[in-house]
Design a protein around this motif. Sequence first.
Motif, PDB file in Angstrom:
ATOM      1  N   VAL A  53      47.014   2.629  16.301  1.00 15.14           N
ATOM      2  CA  VAL A  53      47.064   3.042  14.900  1.00 15.14           C
ATOM      3  C   VAL A  53      46.829   1.837  14.006  1.00 15.14           C
ATOM      4  CG1 VAL A  53      48.543   4.018  13.091  1.00 15.14           C
ATOM      5  CG2 VAL A  53      48.667   4.911  15.420  1.00 15.14           C
ATOM      6  N   GLU A  54      46.011   2.020  12.996  1.00 15.98           N
ATOM      7  CA  GLU A  54      45.808   1.023  11.956  1.00 15.98           C
ATOM      8  C   GLU A  54      46.053   1.707  10.619  1.00 15.98           C
ATOM      9  OE1 GLU A  54      41.971  -0.812  12.373  1.00 15.98           O
ATOM     10  OE2 GLU A  54      42.494  -1.723  14.293  1.00 15.98           O
ATOM     11  N   GLY A  55      46.956   1.123   9.846  1.00 15.18           N
ATOM     12  CA  GLY A  55      47.309   1.759   8.576  1.00 15.18           C
ATOM     13  C   GLY A  55      48.020   3.066   8.845  1.00 15.18           C
ATOM     14  N   ASP A  56      47.429   4.145   8.378  1.00 15.62           N
ATOM     15  CA  ASP A  56      48.047   5.462   8.571  1.00 15.62           C
ATOM     16  C   ASP A  56      47.184   6.391   9.414  1.00 15.62           C
ATOM     17  OD1 ASP A  56      46.003   5.826   6.798  1.00 15.62           O
ATOM     18  OD2 ASP A  56      47.145   7.044   5.380  1.00 15.62           O
ATOM     19  N   ARG A  57      46.275   5.797  10.232  1.00 16.41           N
ATOM     20  CA  ARG A  57      45.419   6.678  11.027  1.00 16.41           C
ATOM     21  C   ARG A  57      45.184   6.143  12.436  1.00 16.41           C
ATOM     22  NH1 ARG A  57      39.701   5.128  10.419  1.00 16.41           N
ATOM     23  NH2 ARG A  57      39.249   7.182  11.258  1.00 16.41           N
ATOM     24  N   ILE A  58      44.915   7.057  13.340  1.00 16.85           N
ATOM     25  CA  ILE A  58      44.591   6.713  14.722  1.00 16.85           C
ATOM     26  C   ILE A  58      43.163   6.195  14.771  1.00 16.85           C
ATOM     27  CG2 ILE A  58      44.208   7.628  17.047  1.00 16.85           C
ATOM     28  CD1 ILE A  58      46.465   9.636  16.478  1.00 16.85           C
ATOM     29  N   VAL A  59      42.984   5.018  15.379  1.00 17.55           N
ATOM     30  CA  VAL A  59      41.646   4.443  15.477  1.00 17.55           C
ATOM     31  C   VAL A  59      41.136   4.404  16.912  1.00 17.55           C
ATOM     32  CG1 VAL A  59      41.853   3.090  13.367  1.00 17.55           C
ATOM     33  CG2 VAL A  59      42.563   2.083  15.547  1.00 17.55           C
ATOM     34  N   GLU A  60      42.045   4.592  17.882  1.00 13.79           N
ATOM     35  CA  GLU A  60      41.621   4.623  19.283  1.00 13.79           C
ATOM     36  C   GLU A  60      42.608   5.449  20.096  1.00 13.79           C
ATOM     37  OE1 GLU A  60      39.965   1.417  22.430  1.00 13.79           O
ATOM     38  OE2 GLU A  60      41.950   0.973  21.639  1.00 13.79           O
ATOM     39  N   TYR A  61      42.070   6.387  20.860  1.00 14.23           N
ATOM     40  CA  TYR A  61      42.871   7.223  21.749  1.00 14.23           C
ATOM     41  C   TYR A  61      42.792   6.618  23.153  1.00 14.23           C
ATOM     42  CZ  TYR A  61      42.492  10.621  17.985  1.00 14.23           C
ATOM     43  OH  TYR A  61      42.548  11.257  16.770  1.00 14.23           O
ATOM     44  N   ARG A  62      43.918   6.612  23.860  1.00 14.29           N
ATOM     45  CA  ARG A  62      43.946   6.058  25.214  1.00 14.29           C
ATOM     46  C   ARG A  62      44.572   7.062  26.166  1.00 14.29           C
ATOM     47  NH1 ARG A  62      46.110   0.253  23.072  1.00 14.29           N
ATOM     48  NH2 ARG A  62      44.135  -0.423  22.176  1.00 14.29           N
ATOM     49  N   ALA A  63      43.938   7.219  27.321  1.00 13.45           N
ATOM     50  CA  ALA A  63      44.430   8.130  28.353  1.00 13.45           C
ATOM     51  C   ALA A  63      44.689   7.341  29.631  1.00 13.45           C
ATOM     52  CB  ALA A  63      43.413   9.240  28.607  1.00 13.45           C
ATOM     53  N   ASN A  64      45.926   7.363  30.085  1.00 12.49           N
ATOM     54  CA  ASN A  64      46.306   6.721  31.341  1.00 12.49           C
ATOM     55  C   ASN A  64      46.173   7.796  32.426  1.00 12.49           C
ATOM     56  OD1 ASN A  64      47.579   5.525  33.486  1.00 12.49           O
ATOM     57  ND2 ASN A  64      49.224   4.651  32.277  1.00 12.49           N
ATOM     58  N   VAL A  65      45.271   7.590  33.383  1.00 13.86           N
ATOM     59  CA  VAL A  65      44.974   8.613  34.382  1.00 13.86           C
ATOM     60  C   VAL A  65      45.056   8.058  35.803  1.00 13.86           C
ATOM     61  CG1 VAL A  65      43.453   9.897  32.823  1.00 13.86           C
ATOM     62  CG2 VAL A  65      42.478   8.184  34.332  1.00 13.86           C
ATOM     63  N   ASN A  66      45.372   8.947  36.734  1.00 13.18           N
ATOM     64  CA  ASN A  66      45.239   8.650  38.156  1.00 13.18           C
ATOM     65  C   ASN A  66      43.993   9.370  38.646  1.00 13.18           C
ATOM     66  OD1 ASN A  66      47.557   7.163  38.276  1.00 13.18           O
ATOM     67  ND2 ASN A  66      48.765   8.684  39.339  1.00 13.18           N
ATOM     68  N   VAL A  67      43.102   8.638  39.290  1.00 14.00           N
ATOM     69  CA  VAL A  67      41.867   9.200  39.830  1.00 14.00           C
ATOM     70  C   VAL A  67      41.984   9.195  41.354  1.00 14.00           C
ATOM     71  CG1 VAL A  67      39.371   8.877  40.044  1.00 14.00           C
ATOM     72  CG2 VAL A  67      40.502   8.438  37.856  1.00 14.00           C
ATOM     73  N   THR A  68      41.790  10.358  41.967  1.00  9.89           N
ATOM     74  CA  THR A  68      41.886  10.493  43.414  1.00  9.89           C
ATOM     75  C   THR A  68      40.506  10.660  44.018  1.00  9.89           C
ATOM     76  OG1 THR A  68      44.005  11.622  43.136  1.00  9.89           O
ATOM     77  CG2 THR A  68      42.928  11.847  45.289  1.00  9.89           C
ATOM     78  N   PHE A  69      40.250   9.899  45.086  1.00 11.32           N
ATOM     79  CA  PHE A  69      38.961  10.026  45.769  1.00 11.32           C
ATOM     80  C   PHE A  69      39.172   9.968  47.273  1.00 11.32           C
ATOM     81  CE2 PHE A  69      39.641   5.573  44.875  1.00 11.32           C
ATOM     82  CZ  PHE A  69      39.220   4.896  46.013  1.00 11.32           C
ATOM     83  N   ILE A  70      38.210  10.523  48.002  1.00 11.85           N
ATOM     84  CA  ILE A  70      38.245  10.549  49.464  1.00 11.85           C
ATOM     85  C   ILE A  70      37.640   9.262  49.986  1.00 11.85           C
ATOM     86  CG2 ILE A  70      37.531  11.770  51.553  1.00 11.85           C
ATOM     87  CD1 ILE A  70      39.518  13.296  49.721  1.00 11.85           C
ATOM     88  N   VAL A  71      38.361   8.599  50.883  1.00 14.70           N
ATOM     89  CA  VAL A  71      37.891   7.352  51.480  1.00 14.70           C
ATOM     90  C   VAL A  71      36.848   7.663  52.531  1.00 14.70           C
ATOM     91  CG1 VAL A  71      38.582   5.315  52.799  1.00 14.70           C
ATOM     92  CG2 VAL A  71      40.105   6.247  51.046  1.00 14.70           C
ATOM     93  N   GLU A  72      35.691   7.033  52.413  1.00 12.41           N
ATOM     94  CA  GLU A  72      34.630   7.202  53.405  1.00 12.41           C
ATOM     95  C   GLU A  72      34.930   6.321  54.608  1.00 12.41           C
ATOM     96  OE1 GLU A  72      30.729   6.357  52.015  1.00 12.41           O
ATOM     97  OE2 GLU A  72      30.714   8.007  50.606  1.00 12.41           O
ATOM     98  N   ARG A  73      34.598   6.827  55.752  1.00 13.48           N
ATOM     99  CA  ARG A  73      34.712   5.978  56.956  1.00 13.48           C
ATOM    100  C   ARG A  73      33.552   6.269  57.883  1.00 13.48           C
ATOM    101  NH1 ARG A  73      39.916   8.435  60.035  1.00 13.48           N
ATOM    102  NH2 ARG A  73      39.786  10.490  59.118  1.00 13.48           N
ATOM    103  N   GLU A  74      33.268   5.284  58.686  1.00  8.59           N
ATOM    104  CA  GLU A  74      32.154   5.431  59.624  1.00  8.59           C
ATOM    105  C   GLU A  74      32.557   6.328  60.783  1.00  8.59           C
ATOM    106  OE1 GLU A  74      30.611   1.615  60.710  1.00  8.59           O
ATOM    107  OE2 GLU A  74      30.805   0.890  58.653  1.00  8.59           O
ATOM    108  N   SER A  75      31.603   7.032  61.335  1.00  8.99           N
ATOM    109  CA  SER A  75      31.864   7.959  62.440  1.00  8.99           C
ATOM    110  C   SER A  75      32.229   7.230  63.698  1.00  8.99           C
ATOM    111  CB  SER A  75      30.643   8.821  62.710  1.00  8.99           C
ATOM    112  OG  SER A  75      30.335   9.537  61.553  1.00  8.99           O
TER     113      SER A  75
END
Length: 75
Positions: A53-75
């Motif tokens: 916030v700067e002054g009386d207004r929001i100037v930047e929105y922030r999202a804290n997220v967890n990102v899940t991905f599948i680990v690749e592995r060799e056959s």
Amino acid sequence: MAAMGKPSVAKVIELIGSSTTGWEDAAANAVKEAAKTVKNIRHVYLKECTAKVEGDRIVEYRANVNVTFIVERES
């Protein structure tokens, strides 16, 4: 998570995305940037929303997220 009878492993990373337009866009930006270097993203969990916030207004929105991905592995 298993494909073709093979067990899989998922990994979770925590990121903070930002946007000048809103929290949804901030979360999307985090996933978009992660996808540049991380393959097999499957889920995103929105943990927290904050804003700068700067002054009386929001100037930047922030999202804290967890990102899940599948680990690749060799056959």
